[in-house]
Design a protein around this motif. Structure first.
Motif, PDB file in Angstrom:
ATOM      1  N   ARG A   1       0.825  -1.214   0.000  1.00 24.00           N
ATOM      2  CA  ARG A   1       0.000   0.000   0.000  1.00 24.00           C
ATOM      3  C   ARG A   1       0.859   1.264   0.000  1.00 24.00           C
ATOM      4  O   ARG A   1       0.381   2.343   0.349  1.00 24.00           O
ATOM      5  CB  ARG A   1      -0.898  -0.002   1.237  1.00 24.00           C
ATOM      6  CG  ARG A   1      -1.885  -1.148   1.284  1.00 24.00           C
ATOM      7  CD  ARG A   1      -2.979  -1.023   0.278  1.00 24.00           C
ATOM      8  NE  ARG A   1      -3.899   0.016   0.745  1.00 24.00           N
ATOM      9  CZ  ARG A   1      -4.791   0.629  -0.009  1.00 24.00           C
ATOM     10  NH1 ARG A   1      -4.891   0.341  -1.277  1.00 24.00           N
ATOM     11  NH2 ARG A   1      -5.574   1.549   0.490  1.00 24.00           N
ATOM     12  N   VAL A   2       2.115   1.144  -0.387  1.00 25.30           N
ATOM     13  CA  VAL A   2       3.073   2.244  -0.299  1.00 25.30           C
ATOM     14  C   VAL A   2       2.553   3.516  -0.962  1.00 25.30           C
ATOM     15  O   VAL A   2       2.464   4.567  -0.326  1.00 25.30           O
ATOM     16  CB  VAL A   2       4.437   1.835  -0.899  1.00 25.30           C
ATOM     17  CG1 VAL A   2       5.358   3.033  -1.025  1.00 25.30           C
ATOM     18  CG2 VAL A   2       5.071   0.746  -0.043  1.00 25.30           C
ATOM     19  N   VAL A   3       2.221   3.438  -2.235  1.00 26.43           N
ATOM     20  CA  VAL A   3       1.807   4.637  -2.970  1.00 26.43           C
ATOM     21  C   VAL A   3       0.443   5.117  -2.495  1.00 26.43           C
ATOM     22  O   VAL A   3       0.253   6.306  -2.229  1.00 26.43           O
ATOM     23  CB  VAL A   3       1.818   4.381  -4.496  1.00 26.43           C
ATOM     24  CG1 VAL A   3       1.240   5.560  -5.254  1.00 26.43           C
ATOM     25  CG2 VAL A   3       3.242   4.080  -4.964  1.00 26.43           C
ATOM     26  N   ARG A   4      -0.501   4.208  -2.355  1.00 27.80           N
ATOM     27  CA  ARG A   4      -1.865   4.584  -1.951  1.00 27.80           C
ATOM     28  C   ARG A   4      -1.928   5.219  -0.563  1.00 27.80           C
ATOM     29  O   ARG A   4      -2.796   6.037  -0.295  1.00 27.80           O
ATOM     30  CB  ARG A   4      -2.790   3.370  -1.990  1.00 27.80           C
ATOM     31  CG  ARG A   4      -3.110   2.893  -3.370  1.00 27.80           C
ATOM     32  CD  ARG A   4      -4.018   3.861  -4.049  1.00 27.80           C
ATOM     33  NE  ARG A   4      -4.525   3.261  -5.270  1.00 27.80           N
ATOM     34  CZ  ARG A   4      -5.155   3.942  -6.197  1.00 27.80           C
ATOM     35  NH1 ARG A   4      -5.356   5.230  -6.053  1.00 27.80           N
ATOM     36  NH2 ARG A   4      -5.582   3.342  -7.265  1.00 27.80           N
ATOM     37  N   GLN A   5      -1.020   4.821   0.320  1.00 33.04           N
ATOM     38  CA  GLN A   5      -1.043   5.339   1.688  1.00 33.04           C
ATOM     39  C   GLN A   5       0.054   6.369   1.944  1.00 33.04           C
ATOM     40  O   GLN A   5       0.200   6.824   3.082  1.00 33.04           O
ATOM     41  CB  GLN A   5      -0.903   4.182   2.676  1.00 33.04           C
ATOM     42  CG  GLN A   5      -2.043   3.183   2.617  1.00 33.04           C
ATOM     43  CD  GLN A   5      -3.340   3.737   3.163  1.00 33.04           C
ATOM     44  OE1 GLN A   5      -3.467   3.970   4.351  1.00 33.04           O
ATOM     45  NE2 GLN A   5      -4.299   3.968   2.296  1.00 33.04           N
ATOM     46  N   SER A   6       0.846   6.699   0.910  1.00 33.10           N
ATOM     47  CA  SER A   6       1.969   7.645   1.051  1.00 33.10           C
ATOM     48  C   SER A   6       2.860   7.252   2.229  1.00 33.10           C
ATOM     49  O   SER A   6       3.214   8.066   3.073  1.00 33.10           O
ATOM     50  CB  SER A   6       1.459   9.078   1.237  1.00 33.10           C
ATOM     51  OG  SER A   6       0.713   9.471   0.119  1.00 33.10           O
ATOM     52  N   CYS A   7       3.210   5.965   2.254  1.00 29.83           N
ATOM     53  CA  CYS A   7       3.991   5.432   3.364  1.00 29.83           C
ATOM     54  C   CYS A   7       4.958   4.371   2.847  1.00 29.83           C
ATOM     55  O   CYS A   7       4.524   3.289   2.441  1.00 29.83           O
ATOM     56  CB  CYS A   7       3.054   4.840   4.416  1.00 29.83           C
ATOM     57  SG  CYS A   7       3.943   4.138   5.826  1.00 29.83           S
ATOM     58  N   SER A   8       6.241   4.678   2.889  1.00 29.41           N
ATOM     59  CA  SER A   8       7.244   3.739   2.377  1.00 29.41           C
ATOM     60  C   SER A   8       7.310   2.449   3.194  1.00 29.41           C
ATOM     61  O   SER A   8       7.878   1.459   2.745  1.00 29.41           O
ATOM     62  CB  SER A   8       8.624   4.402   2.354  1.00 29.41           C
ATOM     63  OG  SER A   8       9.048   4.727   3.664  1.00 29.41           O
ATOM     64  N   LEU A   9       6.748   2.441   4.366  1.00 28.53           N
ATOM     65  CA  LEU A   9       6.759   1.252   5.216  1.00 28.53           C
ATOM     66  C   LEU A   9       5.587   0.309   4.955  1.00 28.53           C
ATOM     67  O   LEU A   9       5.556  -0.791   5.494  1.00 28.53           O
ATOM     68  CB  LEU A   9       6.745   1.660   6.691  1.00 28.53           C
ATOM     69  CG  LEU A   9       7.896   2.552   7.146  1.00 28.53           C
ATOM     70  CD1 LEU A   9       7.705   2.963   8.589  1.00 28.53           C
ATOM     71  CD2 LEU A   9       9.230   1.866   6.944  1.00 28.53           C
ATOM     72  N   ALA A  10       4.638   0.707   4.144  1.00 26.97           N
ATOM     73  CA  ALA A  10       3.402  -0.056   3.946  1.00 26.97           C
ATOM     74  C   ALA A  10       3.586  -1.197   2.947  1.00 26.97           C
ATOM     75  O   ALA A  10       2.848  -1.327   1.970  1.00 26.97           O
ATOM     76  CB  ALA A  10       2.270   0.871   3.538  1.00 26.97           C
ATOM     77  N   HIS A  11       4.563  -2.051   3.212  1.00 24.37           N
ATOM     78  CA  HIS A  11       4.793  -3.245   2.403  1.00 24.37           C
ATOM     79  C   HIS A  11       3.851  -4.341   2.861  1.00 24.37           C
ATOM     80  O   HIS A  11       3.331  -4.302   3.985  1.00 24.37           O
ATOM     81  CB  HIS A  11       6.237  -3.704   2.544  1.00 24.37           C
ATOM     82  CG  HIS A  11       7.224  -2.784   1.904  1.00 24.37           C
ATOM     83  ND1 HIS A  11       8.493  -3.192   1.570  1.00 24.37           N
ATOM     84  CD2 HIS A  11       7.156  -1.483   1.533  1.00 24.37           C
ATOM     85  CE1 HIS A  11       9.157  -2.193   1.014  1.00 24.37           C
ATOM     86  NE2 HIS A  11       8.366  -1.134   0.997  1.00 24.37           N
ATOM     87  N   ALA A  12       3.646  -5.341   2.024  1.00 20.64           N
ATOM     88  CA  ALA A  12       2.706  -6.415   2.352  1.00 20.64           C
ATOM     89  C   ALA A  12       3.054  -7.083   3.676  1.00 20.64           C
ATOM     90  O   ALA A  12       2.180  -7.303   4.521  1.00 20.64           O
ATOM     91  CB  ALA A  12       2.679  -7.447   1.229  1.00 20.64           C
ATOM     92  N   GLU A  13       4.334  -7.412   3.865  1.00 20.02           N
ATOM     93  CA  GLU A  13       4.735  -8.111   5.086  1.00 20.02           C
ATOM     94  C   GLU A  13       4.512  -7.237   6.320  1.00 20.02           C
ATOM     95  O   GLU A  13       3.973  -7.714   7.322  1.00 20.02           O
ATOM     96  CB  GLU A  13       6.212  -8.516   5.015  1.00 20.02           C
ATOM     97  CG  GLU A  13       6.531  -9.528   3.924  1.00 20.02           C
ATOM     98  CD  GLU A  13       6.933  -8.896   2.594  1.00 20.02           C
ATOM     99  OE1 GLU A  13       7.553  -9.595   1.781  1.00 20.02           O
ATOM    100  OE2 GLU A  13       6.623  -7.703   2.362  1.00 20.02           O
ATOM    101  N   THR A  14       4.917  -5.976   6.257  1.00 20.07           N
ATOM    102  CA  THR A  14       4.760  -5.124   7.432  1.00 20.07           C
ATOM    103  C   THR A  14       3.286  -4.847   7.726  1.00 20.07           C
ATOM    104  O   THR A  14       2.900  -4.761   8.894  1.00 20.07           O
ATOM    105  CB  THR A  14       5.553  -3.805   7.295  1.00 20.07           C
ATOM    106  OG1 THR A  14       5.181  -3.137   6.099  1.00 20.07           O
ATOM    107  CG2 THR A  14       7.047  -4.064   7.299  1.00 20.07           C
ATOM    108  N   MET A  15       2.489  -4.729   6.687  1.00 20.03           N
ATOM    109  CA  MET A  15       1.050  -4.551   6.915  1.00 20.03           C
ATOM    110  C   MET A  15       0.478  -5.785   7.620  1.00 20.03           C
ATOM    111  O   MET A  15      -0.288  -5.663   8.577  1.00 20.03           O
ATOM    112  CB  MET A  15       0.319  -4.306   5.586  1.00 20.03           C
ATOM    113  CG  MET A  15       0.692  -3.012   4.881  1.00 20.03           C
ATOM    114  SD  MET A  15       0.181  -1.524   5.758  1.00 20.03           S
ATOM    115  CE  MET A  15      -1.590  -1.581   5.511  1.00 20.03           C
ATOM    116  N   ALA A  16       0.861  -6.973   7.152  1.00 20.89           N
ATOM    117  CA  ALA A  16       0.370  -8.205   7.782  1.00 20.89           C
ATOM    118  C   ALA A  16       0.849  -8.303   9.224  1.00 20.89           C
ATOM    119  O   ALA A  16       0.079  -8.683  10.114  1.00 20.89           O
ATOM    120  CB  ALA A  16       0.822  -9.423   6.973  1.00 20.89           C
TER     121      ALA A  16
END
Length: 187
Positions: A69-84
């Protein structure tokens, strides 16, 4: 202007519509296939990049999912693994997912990048199941996965994290290829 004190990061709404009733996640391949399915949905629904991940209990119960969700959330940390990881930690109310002694597995559509590799060490994961390799990601998409230790699998093993690679690799690469052929859209 006051400093921000709250962060709100979400998965796309389609995640709530997933039909997981009766799904059998008892095999490693089934877990990774599900993570790949998430990555494909994320591209098809234009809600993020080509990465999906899912956290499972020792009893093969789905605890949480994540998609890029990096681009959609303007957050470089919003990778699939970290979101999970974050959603599983919130659901279980513990920052180390295996703290109560029950093993936890992360299934991911592609090898964790350098950021997600670090997060994996601290999240309390016992098993890491991987679809595509980092070299697949970099060959098929515009992504740079960053540096990892030469023996990154060994480093995880030293910390009690069992790594299984190349599960459903062809299917994972097909999703990465589809994304790459779309020109690596920024969604």
């Amino acid at each position: 202007m006051p400093l921000p004190v709250q962060l709100h990061i979400t998965l796309p709404i389609w995640v709530m519509e997933l039909d997981i009733a009766g799904r059998d996640f008892s095999t490693d391949a089934a877990k990774v296939a599900f993570a790949i399915e998430l990555s494909k949905h994320n591209i098809e629904r234009q809600s993020g990049g080509p990465f999906g991940a899912a956290v499972f209990s020792a009893q093969h119960q789905l605890i949480a999912v994540g998609v890029n969700r990096v681009v959609r959330q303007s957050c470089s940390l919003a990778h699939a693994e970290t979101m999970a990881y974050m959603l599983a930690q919130q659901r279980l109310q513990q920052f180390r997912l295996n703290e109560l002694g029950s093993p936890v597995t992360l299934a991911t559509s592609a090898q964790p990048c350098c950021q997600c590799y670090g997060a994996t060490m601290w999240a309390g994961i016992d098993r890491l199941l991987i679809g595509a390799r980092a070299e697949d990601v970099m060959a098929l998409t515009p992504f740079d996965e960053g540096p990892l230790p030469a023996d990154w699998v060994g480093e995880l093993d030293k910390r009690g994290i069992d790594v299984v690679r190349d599960l459903e690799r062809d299917a994972a690469c097909a999703v990465l290829k589809m994304y790459g052929e779309l020109g690596g859209p920024n969604y």
